[in-house]
Write a protein that holds these residues in place. Structure first.
Motif, PDB file in Angstrom:
ATOM      1  N   SER A   1       0.844  -1.207   0.000  1.00 58.69           N
ATOM      2  CA  SER A   1       0.000   0.000   0.000  1.00 58.69           C
ATOM      3  C   SER A   1       0.873   1.247   0.000  1.00 58.69           C
ATOM      4  O   SER A   1       1.174   1.824   1.056  1.00 58.69           O
TER       5      SER A   1
ATOM      6  N   THR B   1      -6.581   6.132  -5.433  1.00 58.45           N
ATOM      7  CA  THR B   1      -6.911   4.900  -6.145  1.00 58.45           C
ATOM      8  C   THR B   1      -7.125   3.811  -5.116  1.00 58.45           C
ATOM      9  O   THR B   1      -6.290   3.633  -4.223  1.00 58.45           O
TER      10      THR B   1
ATOM     11  N   ILE C   1      -6.736   0.520  -3.529  1.00 56.49           N
ATOM     12  CA  ILE C   1      -5.742  -0.544  -3.646  1.00 56.49           C
ATOM     13  C   ILE C   1      -6.327  -1.842  -3.094  1.00 56.49           C
ATOM     14  O   ILE C   1      -6.881  -1.860  -1.990  1.00 56.49           O
ATOM     15  N   ARG C   2      -6.216  -2.903  -3.853  1.00 52.16           N
ATOM     16  CA  ARG C   2      -6.704  -4.199  -3.393  1.00 52.16           C
ATOM     17  C   ARG C   2      -5.824  -4.691  -2.257  1.00 52.16           C
ATOM     18  O   ARG C   2      -4.594  -4.666  -2.354  1.00 52.16           O
ATOM     19  N   THR C   3      -6.448  -5.131  -1.188  1.00 44.62           N
ATOM     20  CA  THR C   3      -5.692  -5.518   0.013  1.00 44.62           C
ATOM     21  C   THR C   3      -5.662  -7.025   0.252  1.00 44.62           C
ATOM     22  O   THR C   3      -5.100  -7.484   1.242  1.00 44.62           O
TER      23      THR C   3
ATOM     24  N   TYR D   1       1.223  -5.763  -5.638  1.00 50.21           N
ATOM     25  CA  TYR D   1       0.404  -4.567  -5.803  1.00 50.21           C
ATOM     26  C   TYR D   1      -0.678  -4.804  -6.853  1.00 50.21           C
ATOM     27  O   TYR D   1      -0.417  -5.343  -7.931  1.00 50.21           O
ATOM     28  N   ARG D   2      -1.892  -4.361  -6.541  1.00 51.01           N
ATOM     29  CA  ARG D   2      -2.980  -4.376  -7.514  1.00 51.01           C
ATOM     30  C   ARG D   2      -4.013  -3.331  -7.097  1.00 51.01           C
ATOM     31  O   ARG D   2      -4.372  -3.244  -5.921  1.00 51.01           O
ATOM     32  N   ASP D   3      -4.460  -2.531  -8.062  1.00 47.63           N
ATOM     33  CA  ASP D   3      -5.475  -1.535  -7.729  1.00 47.63           C
ATOM     34  C   ASP D   3      -6.778  -1.817  -8.477  1.00 47.63           C
ATOM     35  O   ASP D   3      -6.865  -2.741  -9.289  1.00 47.63           O
ATOM     36  N   LYS D   4      -7.776  -0.989  -8.208  1.00 45.25           N
ATOM     37  CA  LYS D   4      -9.109  -1.234  -8.753  1.00 45.25           C
ATOM     38  C   LYS D   4      -9.156  -1.082 -10.274  1.00 45.25           C
ATOM     39  O   LYS D   4     -10.073  -1.574 -10.934  1.00 45.25           O
TER      40      LYS D   4
ATOM     41  N   GLU E   1      -1.243  -3.858 -11.958  1.00 46.07           N
ATOM     42  CA  GLU E   1      -0.759  -4.924 -11.086  1.00 46.07           C
ATOM     43  C   GLU E   1       0.746  -5.063 -11.227  1.00 46.07           C
ATOM     44  O   GLU E   1       1.292  -4.988 -12.335  1.00 46.07           O
TER      45      GLU E   1
ATOM     46  N   LYS F   1       2.863   6.735 -10.617  1.00 42.41           N
ATOM     47  CA  LYS F   1       1.744   6.993  -9.707  1.00 42.41           C
ATOM     48  C   LYS F   1       2.196   7.256  -8.277  1.00 42.41           C
ATOM     49  O   LYS F   1       1.432   7.752  -7.455  1.00 42.41           O
TER      50      LYS F   1
END
Length: 427
Positions: A276, A283, A285-287, A343-346, A350, A388
């Protein structure tokens, strides 16, 4: 004539040396067959094998009545399979407190003892923990080690030649895994050892870890489902649905969770936490953790896949190569006092691996089997994520790297992205 097996140095060797200089007791943990005892024996000056059939009963009796006797011997003294007698924990804490010296005892064992209720002390200030993994390719001799992750952090990496690993050999290494005992076996026997490992987990180990009788058949099904979701953030609900579609008997989500906890305790699976960072724009962030086995060979064995199967399906091959690469990165990260994240966001951006050090430095890593198009895709991902990051609130990435399975050279691209074949990487 008998020939002795030559010990292959491990990255854990120097980590153990450092811990012994700082703590009274060092507890080495990790999956069975990964070399914990053998590594400890290299630095131990005396050894007690708790599970020695000739002395097992006596050792257990002494552990209950006079545990300090078991600690007598030249130091560091190795107590192997210590978890057979959990009371040794408090006894060791008392003994090293009395001696007031570091480097007194090394404990090795598969996992924490099943019943910690009798322990009165956490071990803080007396115990240090060292977790071992199966061998990285650098340790097993399949990587030249011409490129150091530490050099990347120091911005001092230069172009280097990698060991030319063929697609066929890479598939074999992915299925063989990093088990020290498999290195001197024939290829067929080495692959069989990974299958035997999965069988042992299902038939015995998953029930022994905490004394709960678990279904071997359901364990195999769960391992297959986990293998199908390697490198993804599958929820328990998703795994449950996958198992329901292929069921020979039903299990609840709570039961699945309990099996996964047991598999983590015996170091069969090791999920990767989410990273994170501070970003320039908001943005989500997938947790969710990313699903991984501790070694790629467990995943391929669970699915009944061999090297030829991977070569015939390069997409599947890429997923399991990623698992092997993550294994190596974790070994190297431990040596650098760091941790590997995902890391991966909505928006679907990734990054396969983020190597984050305790001092706040970090590197972004994409893992690709090989090929120009995949390398270009990986470089694009790394640059997008790097742009980013809010560098007013955290450091800039120390490096952007594409870790490849194939390739003869490690080099720096014009855009600053490093391309490093796994056959030349080390810590």
């Amino acid at each position: 004539m008998e020939t002795s097996v030559v010990y292959k140095p491990r990255i854990a060797d120097r980590m153990l040396q450092e811990q012994l200089a700082a703590s009274g007791v060092v507890l080495i943990q990790g999956p069975k067959w990964c070399g914990k005892t053998t590594t400890a024996e290299q630095q131990a000056k005396s050894v007690l094998y708790m599970d020695d059939p000739k002395m097992r009963k006596t050792n257990l009796l002494l552990a209950e009545s006079d545990p300090e006797i078991l600690f007598q011997g030249d130091t560091p003294r190795l107590i192997d399979e210590w978890q057979l007698a959990p009371k040794l924990w408090d006894a060791a804490r008392f003994e090293v407190s009395r001696r007031r010296l570091p480097g007194q005892l090394i404990f090795t064992g598969l996992s924490v003892p099943p019943d910690m209720s009798e322990l009165t002390h956490s071990g803080t200030g007396r115990f240090a923990w060292l977790t071992m993994s199966p061998m990285s390719l650098w340790e097993s001799g399949e990587s030249t080690g011409n490129v150091s992750l530490n050099a990347l952090f120091q911005e001092s990496m230069t172009a280097a030649i990698a060991r030319d690993i063929s697609l066929t050999e890479l598939a074999f290494l992915t299925c063989r895994g990093g088990w020290p005992g498999s290195l001197d076996l024939s290829p067929k026997a080495a692959l069989r050892q990974a299958i035997n490992y999965v069988d042992a987990v299902a038939n015995n180990d998953i029930s022994r870890v905490d004394g709960v009788n678990r279904s071997s058949e359901f364990t195999r099904r769960l391992l297959r489902s986990y293998a199908r979701h390697q490198g993804g953030q599958a929820s328990i609900s998703t795994i449950y649905e996958d198992l329901e579609r292929n069921k020979t008997g039903s299990m609840s989500e709570d039961t699945i969770t309990s099996y996964i906890v047991a598999l983590k305790k015996i170091f069969v699976i090791e999920d990767m936490p989410a990273w994170s960072p501070n970003l320039r724009s908001k943005t989500a962030i997938r947790t969710s953790d990313t699903r991984y086995f501790i070694d790629s060979s467990m995943a391929t064995a669970a699915l009944g896949l061999g090297p030829e199967d991977l070569i015939r399906d390069l997409n599947t091959f890429g997923l399991f190569f990623e698992t092997m690469a993550i294994r190596d990165l974790r070994v190297y990260a431990d040596a650098l006092d760091g941790q590997i994240y995902h890391y991966r966001d909505k928006n679907g951006l990734e990054c396969d691996a983020v190597l984050h050090l305790r001092n706040g430095n970090f590197g972004l890593i994409e893992i690709k089997l090989g090929g120009d198009s995949l390398i270009e895709s990986g470089a694009s991902t790394l640059k997008r994520l790097s742009e980013k990051i809010d560098t007013t609130k955290m450091k800039s990435p120390s490096f952007l790297m594409i870790l490849t399975g194939l390739g003869q050279y490690a080099y720096r691209r014009d855009d600053g992205v490093y391309v490093v074949p796994i056959g030349c990487l080390k810590d």
